[in-house]
Write a protein that holds these residues in place. Sequence first.
Motif, PDB file in Angstrom:
ATOM      1  N   ILE A 107      -4.855   1.515  -2.110  1.00  0.00           N
ATOM      2  CA  ILE A 107      -5.408   0.769  -0.981  1.00  0.00           C
ATOM      3  C   ILE A 107      -6.503   1.593  -0.305  1.00  0.00           C
ATOM      4  O   ILE A 107      -6.358   2.818  -0.131  1.00  0.00           O
ATOM      5  N   ILE A 121       3.298  -5.298   5.713  1.00  0.00           N
ATOM      6  CA  ILE A 121       4.076  -4.723   4.615  1.00  0.00           C
ATOM      7  C   ILE A 121       5.356  -5.510   4.400  1.00  0.00           C
ATOM      8  O   ILE A 121       5.742  -5.817   3.261  1.00  0.00           O
ATOM      9  N   GLN A 152      -5.624  -7.636   8.448  1.00  0.00           N
ATOM     10  CA  GLN A 152      -4.395  -7.323   9.181  1.00  0.00           C
ATOM     11  C   GLN A 152      -4.563  -7.479  10.690  1.00  0.00           C
ATOM     12  O   GLN A 152      -5.547  -7.041  11.275  1.00  0.00           O
ATOM     13  N   ALA A 169       0.416  -3.331  10.709  1.00  0.00           N
ATOM     14  CA  ALA A 169       0.596  -2.973   9.299  1.00  0.00           C
ATOM     15  C   ALA A 169       2.048  -3.120   8.878  1.00  0.00           C
ATOM     16  O   ALA A 169       2.342  -3.528   7.748  1.00  0.00           O
ATOM     17  N   PHE A 175      -3.167   2.175   9.486  1.00  0.00           N
ATOM     18  CA  PHE A 175      -3.387   2.230   8.037  1.00  0.00           C
ATOM     19  C   PHE A 175      -2.438   3.246   7.402  1.00  0.00           C
ATOM     20  O   PHE A 175      -2.104   3.156   6.218  1.00  0.00           O
ATOM     21  N   TRP A 197       0.671   3.519   7.690  1.00  0.00           N
ATOM     22  CA  TRP A 197       1.924   2.936   7.194  1.00  0.00           C
ATOM     23  C   TRP A 197       1.814   2.487   5.745  1.00  0.00           C
ATOM     24  O   TRP A 197       2.774   2.597   4.977  1.00  0.00           O
ATOM     25  N   TYR A 198       0.642   1.995   5.341  1.00  0.00           N
ATOM     26  CA  TYR A 198       0.465   1.606   3.937  1.00  0.00           C
ATOM     27  C   TYR A 198       0.598   2.826   3.022  1.00  0.00           C
ATOM     28  O   TYR A 198       1.135   2.733   1.914  1.00  0.00           O
ATOM     29  N   LEU A 208       1.856  -5.457  -0.191  1.00  0.00           N
ATOM     30  CA  LEU A 208       1.667  -4.336  -1.114  1.00  0.00           C
ATOM     31  C   LEU A 208       2.291  -4.575  -2.482  1.00  0.00           C
ATOM     32  O   LEU A 208       2.207  -3.698  -3.348  1.00  0.00           O
ATOM     33  N   ARG A 227      -8.345  -3.155   2.869  1.00  0.00           N
ATOM     34  CA  ARG A 227      -7.758  -3.580   4.142  1.00  0.00           C
ATOM     35  C   ARG A 227      -8.767  -3.547   5.275  1.00  0.00           C
ATOM     36  O   ARG A 227      -9.568  -2.619   5.400  1.00  0.00           O
ATOM     37  N   HIS A 275       3.689   4.013   1.293  1.00  0.00           N
ATOM     38  CA  HIS A 275       4.175   3.245   0.141  1.00  0.00           C
ATOM     39  C   HIS A 275       3.296   3.397  -1.096  1.00  0.00           C
ATOM     40  O   HIS A 275       3.811   3.430  -2.220  1.00  0.00           O
TER      41      HIS A 275
END
Length: 411
Positions: A177, A166, A152, A162, A352, A354-355, A171, A90, A358
């Motif tokens: 990631i 998403i 992004q 982000a 970042f 937030w990724y 993702l 990313r 998940h």
Amino acid sequence: MSLESEAGLAGDVLPGVLSEALHAELVAFRRDLHMHPELGNQEFRTTAAIKERLEQAGLRPRVLAKGTGLVCDIGLAEGERSAIPLLALRADIDALPIPDTKTDCPYRSTVPDRAHACGHDVHTTVVLGTGLVLADLHAKGLLPRPVRLLFQSAEEVMPGGALDAIEDGVLKGVERILAVHCDPRVDAGKIGLRHGAITSACDRLEIALDGPGGHTARPHLTTDLVTAAARVAVDVPALIARRVDTRAGLALTWGRIESGHAPNVIPQHAELSGTVRCLDLEAWRQAPDMVHAAIDEVATLHRAKSEITYVRGVPPVVNDRESTDLLRRAMAARRGRDAVESTEQSLGGEDFSWYLEHVPGAMARLGVRRPGERTVRDLHQGDFDADEDAIKVGVEMFTAAAFLEPNGVRG
């Protein structure tokens, strides 16, 4: 292969060493971005430039739903499902609303009050360069796993682009990631790593204070709003510091305070804005209620009416152990173990995070300080610049990561 043996590898053992010609092209690409910075959700030129170069390499990037930012898979046909989960890389592509104050710099910003003062142009170029190298390796049948490039938008816009990416499905199929962030405290040629939280939570706070106003000769007959604003600015952070465990690192810092127009008039309105940053996830969850209560107490004491806008930002970036180790071994394989140094958790915020709600992942601090340079050009300052050798370092680290697994070498 063990960590020790990987750390001793020469740079040409793993495929993906950057040629001088491609490095020169990437430096020129970064300088073009630096000269044409665009704010969050407005990165149309930047998106087009990335898309054009990826398409020249035979790739099929997809622009994200909001019209800026894009995603591109390597080693995976459009619509194809991979038996091997993807590794995602990313980059954030937006700039900051501040003037570029560098002097005698041929690639300084050409856009008034806009600057790539956080290094996103470097992040973008690193991921682009990695994509170009991996596309060439894939064409030769050498890429061991599919890789997704993610460019992004709007990292600087809370709560961060982000979340939009998403929601757009970037993702899907991703196992892990990775990202880098420029660090002007680390020499170019090195990276800083940390397992666990490497950044902090960051929220935005806006306060409006109101009162009847009046004459400065008779403050006792009205609400002395300037004093009330000053007390909020000073006392609220002090109150919060005594209501949370100091190890949580909860810090309220003001960036703007505004009130009044004349020296002999007590104004009717005042505004303050700032950020709430926190090292600890649990304290971050408690922060809004705590901040609201402290502001209400101080404002009421000074007979001011308060209106509070608390905007949730981002949680901390928490690097998982395997992803951190993957970056460590990738960098060591390219440049030796001495090229990796430990870094501390910063109070900066990064979407970042937030990724990582998940999928597992990690962010490395990419050294951009010119070795031997004593002056530190800090992030979010108009004179920020980067040693462009860092681009080569980032590309080669990411390409190495595509060939390594947490427990060994792929392929």
